[in-house]
Design a protein around this motif. Structure first.
Motif, PDB file in Angstrom:
ATOM      1  N   ALA A   3       0.828  -1.206   0.000  1.00 45.69           N
ATOM      2  CA  ALA A   3       0.000   0.000   0.000  1.00 45.69           C
ATOM      3  C   ALA A   3       0.860   1.253   0.000  1.00 45.69           C
ATOM      4  O   ALA A   3       0.566   2.235  -0.690  1.00 45.69           O
ATOM      5  N   ILE A   4       1.954   1.231   0.778  1.00 42.75           N
ATOM      6  CA  ILE A   4       2.848   2.389   0.837  1.00 42.75           C
ATOM      7  C   ILE A   4       3.539   2.608  -0.502  1.00 42.75           C
ATOM      8  O   ILE A   4       3.615   3.733  -1.016  1.00 42.75           O
ATOM      9  N   LEU A   5       4.039   1.519  -1.090  1.00 46.09           N
ATOM     10  CA  LEU A   5       4.708   1.631  -2.385  1.00 46.09           C
ATOM     11  C   LEU A   5       3.741   2.097  -3.474  1.00 46.09           C
ATOM     12  O   LEU A   5       4.102   2.900  -4.341  1.00 46.09           O
ATOM     13  N   GLY A   6       2.509   1.590  -3.420  1.00 41.71           N
ATOM     14  CA  GLY A   6       1.515   2.004  -4.413  1.00 41.71           C
ATOM     15  C   GLY A   6       1.170   3.476  -4.298  1.00 41.71           C
ATOM     16  O   GLY A   6       1.032   4.178  -5.305  1.00 41.71           O
ATOM     17  N   ALA A   7       1.034   3.971  -3.051  1.00 42.51           N
ATOM     18  CA  ALA A   7       0.733   5.388  -2.846  1.00 42.51           C
ATOM     19  C   ALA A   7       1.873   6.269  -3.337  1.00 42.51           C
ATOM     20  O   ALA A   7       1.651   7.331  -3.933  1.00 42.51           O
ATOM     21  N   LYS A   8       3.119   5.837  -3.094  1.00 43.27           N
ATOM     22  CA  LYS A   8       4.266   6.604  -3.572  1.00 43.27           C
ATOM     23  C   LYS A   8       4.344   6.598  -5.099  1.00 43.27           C
ATOM     24  O   LYS A   8       4.736   7.585  -5.718  1.00 43.27           O
ATOM     25  N   GLU A   9       3.954   5.470  -5.685  1.00 40.01           N
ATOM     26  CA  GLU A   9       4.061   5.333  -7.138  1.00 40.01           C
ATOM     27  C   GLU A   9       3.134   6.300  -7.872  1.00 40.01           C
ATOM     28  O   GLU A   9       3.506   6.885  -8.893  1.00 40.01           O
ATOM     29  N   VAL A  10       1.922   6.450  -7.358  1.00 40.86           N
ATOM     30  CA  VAL A  10       0.932   7.294  -8.056  1.00 40.86           C
ATOM     31  C   VAL A  10       0.745   8.650  -7.385  1.00 40.86           C
ATOM     32  O   VAL A  10      -0.061   9.459  -7.845  1.00 40.86           O
ATOM     33  N   GLY A  11       1.472   8.896  -6.300  1.00 40.97           N
ATOM     34  CA  GLY A  11       1.261  10.130  -5.538  1.00 40.97           C
ATOM     35  C   GLY A  11       1.480  11.381  -6.356  1.00 40.97           C
ATOM     36  O   GLY A  11       0.655  12.305  -6.346  1.00 40.97           O
ATOM     37  N   ILE A  12       2.597  11.442  -7.088  1.00 41.04           N
ATOM     38  CA  ILE A  12       2.907  12.642  -7.868  1.00 41.04           C
ATOM     39  C   ILE A  12       1.886  12.847  -8.987  1.00 41.04           C
ATOM     40  O   ILE A  12       1.412  13.967  -9.226  1.00 41.04           O
ATOM     41  N   ALA A  13       1.528  11.761  -9.661  1.00 46.18           N
ATOM     42  CA  ALA A  13       0.570  11.874 -10.770  1.00 46.18           C
ATOM     43  C   ALA A  13      -0.801  12.332 -10.271  1.00 46.18           C
ATOM     44  O   ALA A  13      -1.437  13.206 -10.871  1.00 46.18           O
TER      45      ALA A  13
END
Length: 244
Positions: A3-13
């Motif tokens: 969940a943390i990695l997924g949030a970081k992955e799409v956070g900027i977009a």
């Protein structure tokens, strides 16, 4: 961790996409025009909703998804997954062949620039007169509804008696003790033989005289002089009422 990695992955977009929408509505809350009080109450709720949605998507949703255990069995692939795979293959092929992408971009710009360079004049909003007329009764006082109805019926009888001559499709009238207005719908442009202005002149030529007003296609004040209208706008209705 997923969940943390997924949030970081799409956070900027997600953040960039949200703020591009916020920028669109930002002028609504900072403009100084006469409609600013109204636009503020449109733009501000949308901006607050977008920012709240961003915060929830980056905090609450990852927290909730971290509480779910992943399924052990294989999830069936959907049509979206298949389309995504095909798009990935096409994108990789397109990027690997720079000459194809370059030619495609050039052709795209030419398809936009050539018509402009040739001076093609396309009127996207043609100024065609509407086949609709607004007949104002310009009442000179306040009368009973029965009295106003008699006047309206007199004018409508005249219009329907010459329906073919005036190329009228229908007439809709709204009236009250101090106001009356008839909307005259004309036939379609394809079937019309007369212009809107010519029909207007024909209607006014023999328009019945009434004792309680002066029917016309323009507004006329009761004392036959120019009228002045004052609009007062603001955020507080109580203050506006006191000023009025």
């Amino acid at each position: 961790k997923a969940a943390i990695l997924g949030a970081k992955e799409v956070g900027i977009a997600v953040t960039a996409g949200t703020f591009t929408s916020v920028v669109v509505f930002l002028p609504n809350i900072v403009n100084e025009s006469f409609i600013a009080p109204y636009m503020y109450y449109i733009g501000m709720p949308i901006i607050i909703s977008l920012i709240a949605s961003l915060l929830i998507s980056l905090t609450v949703i990852p927290l909730l998804t971290s509480k779910f255990k992943p399924r052990s069995k294989q999830i069936k692939r959907t049509i979206i997954d298949k389309l995504s795979d095909k798009y990935s293959v096409f994108l990789a092929w397109f990027i690997a062949r720079r000459w194809v992408s370059t030619i495609s971009i050039v052709l795209l710009f030419l398809s936009i620039g050539v018509p402009i360079a040739l001076g093609l004049n396309i009127d996207m909003f043609p100024n065609n007169p509407e086949r609709e007329l607004e007949l104002r009764y310009n009442l000179n006082g306040s009368y009973t509804l029965d009295r106003v109805k008699e006047t309206v019926d007199k004018v409508e009888d005249y219009l329907y008696a010459n329906q073919d001559k005036f190329e009228i499709e229908s007439v809709y009238t709204y009236y009250q003790p101090e106001f009356a207005n008839s909307t005259i719908i004309l036939i379609d442009e394809e079937d019309a033989k007369k212009s809107v202005e010519f029909i207007k002149e024909e209607i006014e030529k023999d328009l019945p005289l009434v004792t309680i007003g002066e029917p016309a296609f323009e507004f006329r004040s009761r004392n036959n002089s120019e009228s002045i209208r004052v609009y007062v706008q603001g955020e507080s209705m109580d203050v506006l009422t006191e000023l009025a």
